[in-house]
Motif scaffolding. Structure first.
Motif, PDB file in Angstrom:
ATOM      1  N   ALA A  93       0.815  -1.246   0.082  1.00  0.00           N
ATOM      2  CA  ALA A  93      -0.128  -0.224  -0.165  1.00  0.00           C
ATOM      3  C   ALA A  93       1.152   1.289  -0.038  1.00  0.00           C
ATOM      4  N   LEU A  94       1.986   1.196   0.626  1.00  0.00           N
ATOM      5  CA  LEU A  94       2.634   2.363   0.875  1.00  0.00           C
ATOM      6  C   LEU A  94       3.441   2.632  -0.616  1.00  0.00           C
ATOM      7  N   ALA A  95       3.997   1.583  -1.173  1.00  0.00           N
ATOM      8  CA  ALA A  95       4.592   1.790  -2.615  1.00  0.00           C
ATOM      9  C   ALA A  95       3.722   2.221  -3.649  1.00  0.00           C
ATOM     10  N   ASP A  96       2.393   1.740  -3.438  1.00  0.00           N
ATOM     11  CA  ASP A  96       1.248   2.093  -4.375  1.00  0.00           C
ATOM     12  C   ASP A  96       1.085   3.637  -4.347  1.00  0.00           C
ATOM     13  N   ALA A  97       1.307   4.170  -3.009  1.00  0.00           N
ATOM     14  CA  ALA A  97       1.021   5.788  -2.606  1.00  0.00           C
ATOM     15  C   ALA A  97       2.231   6.405  -2.942  1.00  0.00           C
ATOM     16  N   VAL A  98       3.300   6.221  -2.768  1.00  0.00           N
ATOM     17  CA  VAL A  98       4.577   7.163  -3.178  1.00  0.00           C
ATOM     18  C   VAL A  98       5.201   6.919  -4.430  1.00  0.00           C
ATOM     19  N   LEU A  99       4.823   5.807  -5.257  1.00  0.00           N
ATOM     20  CA  LEU A  99       5.732   5.522  -6.475  1.00  0.00           C
ATOM     21  C   LEU A  99       4.354   5.519  -7.383  1.00  0.00           C
ATOM     22  N   PRO A 100       4.991   6.033  -8.592  1.00  0.00           N
ATOM     23  CA  PRO A 100       3.853   5.994  -9.674  1.00  0.00           C
ATOM     24  C   PRO A 100       3.661   4.596 -10.337  1.00  0.00           C
ATOM     25  N   GLU A 101       2.594   4.373 -10.962  1.00  0.00           N
ATOM     26  CA  GLU A 101       2.422   3.028 -11.743  1.00  0.00           C
ATOM     27  C   GLU A 101       3.308   2.872 -12.649  1.00  0.00           C
ATOM     28  N   PRO A 102       4.280   1.705 -12.647  1.00  0.00           N
ATOM     29  CA  PRO A 102       5.044   1.485 -13.796  1.00  0.00           C
ATOM     30  C   PRO A 102       4.539   1.005 -15.098  1.00  0.00           C
ATOM     31  N   LEU A 103       5.241   1.355 -15.998  1.00  0.00           N
ATOM     32  CA  LEU A 103       4.518   1.182 -17.413  1.00  0.00           C
ATOM     33  C   LEU A 103       4.316  -0.413 -17.725  1.00  0.00           C
ATOM     34  N   LEU A 104       5.244  -1.107 -17.306  1.00  0.00           N
ATOM     35  CA  LEU A 104       5.241  -2.401 -17.494  1.00  0.00           C
ATOM     36  C   LEU A 104       4.952  -3.433 -16.107  1.00  0.00           C
ATOM     37  N   THR A 105       4.341  -4.431 -16.536  1.00  0.00           N
ATOM     38  CA  THR A 105       4.005  -5.164 -15.307  1.00  0.00           C
ATOM     39  C   THR A 105       5.197  -6.148 -15.136  1.00  0.00           C
ATOM     40  N   THR A 106       5.165  -6.936 -14.089  1.00  0.00           N
ATOM     41  CA  THR A 106       6.390  -7.546 -13.756  1.00  0.00           C
ATOM     42  C   THR A 106       6.553  -8.904 -14.675  1.00  0.00           C
TER      43      THR A 106
END
Length: 520
Positions: A93-106
């Motif tokens: 949840a913290l990563a989703d809040a402070v980092l933008p959504e990456p262009l590629l999925t894993t």
């Protein structure tokens, strides 16, 4: 998102959250996570490992923050080992809040890395490597970020993975197309089946996920259209630079580069172990066969240039017999073949006059002309200098080779260099003055800018003329014997068989020590 763009407070909170995950705080499971993470990312992460969990996870997190989607990929790996725990959910949840959504999925990143690996195993030529940066620039557009300098290694080979990472963070175009998709679309053009099919499937799935739909190819093609280039802008030259070895002047260090009028340069052969001069035709043949498909794809006819020192300008490079596609032929009947002077390139003080006359030739201003000299000794050095000093004299045509030695002889080549003349044409086998006067009218009267192709046409005519003479039946006399045709006395007498052309383009002069620098 990089480590530098995340505030220190947010970075500390994120690392604290990662440390609370059992899979990362315990060394054994942390090592398993790191191994899987390294296999998932396109390039291995590098950080200084530490026995202490706090320092090791801190270094791991900072390394992941330096990669697009790095933290999200780490969490996707950790989820397998610590699925559903409260600490994991809090970190996610913290990563989703402070980092933008990456262009590629894993999964997309992992599959793309595998495709790039397969493509590299298939083998990319030096020309294809040099094309990667222009492909990147086309993908990001005129105002996009330039590729980072570290994408090149010491051999000027491009790291495809670094370009892809940079493209992951490039903003979408106004049409909603990701620059990464444009780049991968061009990259897939180098792949062979079945890798090419796998690239197409990857692009289709990515386009559908990002909202481009099934019709993404038509959208990509429509937005890739660029203004048409004229022939001058599309021209390309394959330049073989042959420098004598310092220890043995009979051996040459041969490099080759593909130069385009738009300024892009692709090294296709770097200086290697010096080779004997007589090996030059074989080196040319090997390179043309290796890069034949890509050279044929050049949008405008290719010119082949040999940059040689003064004492090697008598090499009949246009007469090199090369076997391409199983068919032997002289190099000069397929390509316009011209000579260039390393001496003039190396002597900077010769450049101002040279560039002045080249500009006159290139811009078509005034009455640019080629001056004929039909006999040795027709001019002494001073008179020839005076004639060629005329601003409109851009070329010199001689009925004899300028390399012959003798008392009182004029070094016509050097007089041409001193006066800035960019074009010198000569017959390697001395020509009768009357005949050359007639033949020189076409050379001296045509547009000097078209001389490489005019000379190529004469070389083709020479081959056809030779075949006609060989197949002609001699006329018999009433009392027996054959009637000799004056044109049959020398089966190689056609001018095109012995014509050498020095054609020095002043716009394409590699700076000293910068000849192998990657294009900007």
């Amino acid at each position: 998102m990089t480590a530098g763009t995340l505030g220190p407070g947010e970075r500390r909170r994120l690392i604290d959250a990662l440390l609370r995950i059992d899979a990362l705080s315990v060394r054994s499971t942390r090592e398993a996570c790191v191994t899987e993470l390294q296999n998932t990312l396109s390039r291995p992460l590098e950080w200084e490992r530490d026995e202490r969990a706090l320092h090791d996870v801190w270094g791991l997190a900072v390394a992941c923050l330096g990669r697009p989607g790095g933290i999200q990929t780490l969490l996707d790996v950790v989820e397998f080992f610590d699925r559903g725990s409260h600490a994991f959910r809090e970190a996610r949840a913290l990563a989703d809040a402070v980092l933008p959504e990456p262009l590629l999925t894993t999964e997309e990143r992992r599959l793309l890395a595998q495709l790039v690996q397969h493509l590299e195993r298939q083998g990319l030529t030096l020309i294809q490597h040099a094309e990667l940066v222009p492909a990147y620039q086309r993908a990001v557009g005129e105002f996009g970020p330039p590729p980072r300098p570290e994408v090149y290694d010491e051999r000027h080979i491009v790291d495809v993975r670094l370009l892809i990472e940079q493209l992951e963070e490039a903003p979408l175009g106004p049409d909603g197309v990701a620059p990464l998709l444009r780049f991968v679309h061009e990259l897939a053009g180098y792949a062979k089946a079945p890798v090419a099919t796998a690239f197409a499937e990857w692009m289709t799935r990515f386009a559908e996920r990002t909202g481009l739909g099934q019709d993404w190819r038509r959208l990509l093609t429509a937005t890739e259209k660029r203004p048409a280039l004229d022939n001058a802008q599309r021209a390309a030259s394959l330049v073989f630079e042959c420098r004598p070895d310092g220890a043995d002047p009979d051996r040459l260090a041969v490099s080759a580069r593909l130069e385009r009028a738009d300024g892009t340069v692709a090294m296709v052969r770097c200086d290697e172990e010096p080779e004997p001069v007589e090996r030059l035709p074989a080196l040319v043949e090997a390179l043309l066969n290796r890069e034949r498909g890509l050279l044929a794809a050049e949008p405008c006819e290719l010119t082949i240039e040999f940059a040689l020192p003064r004492d090697l300008l008598d090499l009949p490079c246009d007469q090199f017999v090369v076997t391409l596609g199983g068919v032997p032929r002289r190099l000069g009947i397929e390509y316009p073949v011209v000579l260039r002077s390393l001496d003039r390139m190396d002597e900077v003080w010769l450049w101002p006059k040279w560039r002045s006359k080249w500009n006159l030739l290139r811009e078509g201003a005034g009455e640019a002309r080629v001056h004929p000299v039909c006999e040795p000794g027709e001019y002494d050095g001073e008179r020839l200098f005076a004639v060629l000093s005329d601003p409109e004299a851009v070329g010199l045509a001689m009925a004899y080779p300028p390399m012959d030695e003798g008392p009182g002889r004029v070094d016509e080549i050097w007089v041409a260099f001193e006066t800035g003349v960019p074009i010198v044409v000569w017959c390697r086998k001395s020509r009768a003055p009357e005949r050359f006067t007639e033949e020189a009218r076409e050379l001296c009267g045509s547009d000097p800018a078209t001389l490489p192709r005019t000379v190529r046409r004469l070389r083709r005519e020479a081959v056809l003329s030779q075949d006609r003479r060989q197949n002609r039946r001699p006329q018999t006399l009433p009392g027996g014997g054959a009637l000799e045709d004056a044109n049959d006395r020398d089966e190689t007498e056609h001018l095109g068989m012995h014509l050498a052309l020095l054609y020095d383009d002043a716009d394409r002069v590699p700076e000293p020590y910068d000849r192998l620098r990657p294009p900007a």
